[in-house]
Design a protein around this motif. Sequence first.
Motif, PDB file in Angstrom:
ATOM      1  N   UNK A  70       0.805  -1.202   0.000  1.00 50.86           N
ATOM      2  CA  UNK A  70       0.000   0.000   0.000  1.00 50.86           C
ATOM      3  C   UNK A  70       0.843   1.258   0.000  1.00 50.86           C
ATOM      4  N   UNK A  71       0.172   2.386   0.160  1.00 50.10           N
ATOM      5  CA  UNK A  71       0.826   3.683   0.086  1.00 50.10           C
ATOM      6  C   UNK A  71       1.861   3.849   1.198  1.00 50.10           C
ATOM      7  N   UNK A  72       1.538   3.421   2.407  1.00 47.46           N
ATOM      8  CA  UNK A  72       2.460   3.617   3.524  1.00 47.46           C
ATOM      9  C   UNK A  72       3.771   2.874   3.303  1.00 47.46           C
ATOM     10  N   UNK A  73       3.700   1.625   2.892  1.00 51.04           N
ATOM     11  CA  UNK A  73       4.919   0.846   2.668  1.00 51.04           C
ATOM     12  C   UNK A  73       5.703   1.429   1.492  1.00 51.04           C
ATOM     13  N   UNK A 104      -3.689   9.674   4.360  1.00 48.44           N
ATOM     14  CA  UNK A 104      -2.833   8.516   4.115  1.00 48.44           C
ATOM     15  C   UNK A 104      -1.642   8.894   3.239  1.00 48.44           C
ATOM     16  N   UNK A 105      -1.877   9.728   2.242  1.00 46.51           N
ATOM     17  CA  UNK A 105      -0.782  10.168   1.372  1.00 46.51           C
ATOM     18  C   UNK A 105       0.192  11.057   2.136  1.00 46.51           C
ATOM     19  N   UNK A 106      -0.320  11.950   2.948  1.00 45.12           N
ATOM     20  CA  UNK A 106       0.556  12.794   3.755  1.00 45.12           C
ATOM     21  C   UNK A 106       1.365  11.956   4.732  1.00 45.12           C
ATOM     22  N   UNK A 158       6.121   9.352  13.982  1.00 49.42           N
ATOM     23  CA  UNK A 158       5.004   9.577  14.900  1.00 49.42           C
ATOM     24  C   UNK A 158       3.939  10.476  14.306  1.00 49.42           C
ATOM     25  N   UNK A 159       4.364  11.557  13.647  1.00 46.88           N
ATOM     26  CA  UNK A 159       3.394  12.443  12.985  1.00 46.88           C
ATOM     27  C   UNK A 159       2.690  11.692  11.862  1.00 46.88           C
ATOM     28  N   UNK A 160       3.452  10.865  11.128  1.00 47.80           N
ATOM     29  CA  UNK A 160       2.837  10.069  10.058  1.00 47.80           C
ATOM     30  C   UNK A 160       1.782   9.124  10.614  1.00 47.80           C
ATOM     31  N   UNK A 161       2.078   8.492  11.740  1.00 52.76           N
ATOM     32  CA  UNK A 161       1.105   7.585  12.351  1.00 52.76           C
ATOM     33  C   UNK A 161      -0.132   8.346  12.824  1.00 52.76           C
ATOM     34  N   UNK A 162       0.056   9.548  13.333  1.00 49.49           N
ATOM     35  CA  UNK A 162      -1.079  10.363  13.764  1.00 49.49           C
ATOM     36  C   UNK A 162      -1.978  10.699  12.572  1.00 49.49           C
ATOM     37  N   UNK A 163      -1.359  11.085  11.445  1.00 51.94           N
ATOM     38  CA  UNK A 163      -2.163  11.386  10.254  1.00 51.94           C
ATOM     39  C   UNK A 163      -2.859  10.131   9.742  1.00 51.94           C
ATOM     40  N   UNK A 164      -2.161   9.007   9.798  1.00 53.02           N
ATOM     41  CA  UNK A 164      -2.766   7.750   9.355  1.00 53.02           C
ATOM     42  C   UNK A 164      -3.987   7.406  10.203  1.00 53.02           C
ATOM     43  N   UNK A 165      -3.920   7.662  11.484  1.00 53.34           N
ATOM     44  CA  UNK A 165      -5.048   7.355  12.375  1.00 53.34           C
ATOM     45  C   UNK A 165      -6.246   8.256  12.111  1.00 53.34           C
ATOM     46  N   UNK A 166      -6.012   9.415  11.465  1.00 48.95           N
ATOM     47  CA  UNK A 166      -7.106  10.342  11.166  1.00 48.95           C
ATOM     48  C   UNK A 166      -7.843   9.986   9.891  1.00 48.95           C
TER      49      UNK A 166
END
Length: 431
Positions: free
Chosen positions: A209-212, A243-245, A287-295
């Motif tokens: 996916x996008x994250x990987x 998710x893209x961010x 950590x910021x990426x994970x926060x955005x992913x959770x949103x």
Amino acid sequence: MEQLYDYLPRELVTFILVTVFSLLIGLSQRKISLKREGETTLFGTDRTFTFIGILGYLLYILDPLEYRLFMGGGAILGLLLGLNYYVKQAQFHVFGVTTIIIALITYCIAPIVATQPSWFYVMVIVTVLLFTELKHTFTELAQRMKNDEMITLAKFLAISGIILPMLPNENLIPGINLTPYSIWLATVVVSGISYLSYLLRRYVFRESGILVSGIVGGLYSSTATISVLARKSRKASAQEAPEYAAAMLLAVSMMFLRFLILIGIFSAETLSAIYPYLLVMSVVSAGVAWFLHSKRKRMDNVGPIDEEEDSSNPLEFKVALIFAMLFVVFTILTHYTLVYAGTGGLNLLSFVSGFSDITPFILNLLQGTNNVAVLVIAACSMQAIVSNIAVNMCYALFFAGGKSPLRPWILGGFGCVIVINICLLLFFYFL
């Protein structure tokens, strides 16, 4: 396993090891052969391979000096295997010789166990078992390979194993620490990391996916990955924007780890001074990426990056040539900046370098500035990275488009990372 010889007879331990290893090879080979050929063309069974291993051991210990019995038994075994291959080829049109080679390896287990250290013969057995089981994996891999993939590998071997050792290690310009060897060494190291990322992205995480995609792409080039993600986000919905961010910030996080590897290769002293800050920067970005992913609102999974958009060859000659030219340019700029403007000018140059590829600048600092303090090199490296993150944010905004729903997520995520990194820089200055 050598410790067993202190408690048990050497011949007993060797016999048990040869028997067990032969049986394991026979079991794996029987399973693969039954799937591929069927019972009618199968050479022996798992017991056959076990007996071959035991036979090799008996003939070896009966003549441990001249090996005449062992070689004679090997010749007879080879003749029988040749007859078996002839029959399979003539009657059943089965042409594979893998079973024959594995049988001969099994026959050789006894002298290997008796004469070699345990790590070596265990490595041989593990290799045989793995390659036996990975037949279909290799077939699928070969089908997925591009036509020029072997040419790409040959290029990497050529630039690292042929060209690099032949280059002289003498300064090109008097007074400037710039040699053909140092230029090409930096190119080889960066190309090697990029090539590894390319292989992971193409063959291991191809359907990811996008994250990987952001994680693996960050090892290659965070700027290129962020640009690709931003372009692809134009077709994404507003719910997918976080998710893209997040993927872009994961690419930034991996960039810090990539520079940790490069700095560790070229300067252990600089690594000891900078690694806590780069690790914190990487963790903050993740950590910021994970926060955005959770949103992100839970919808269908976001698909992978299109292969045609993210399959660039990292070993193209023009890419290596551009990197080498940038390395030379930054070496000369750094030298004359230090001569005429001192460390203050070098600090300014570190921020300016963020508008281009910062890897040549940082590698030049690590290789060509022996008269600069380690703390100054560490500070300039972090300043260049922070500047490059700001430039990457601008690239993301530009390629995403003026009306993209991704813009507020980019500004918020990248802005948070940049502010925290600046605070870390200030802490580094006043520590």
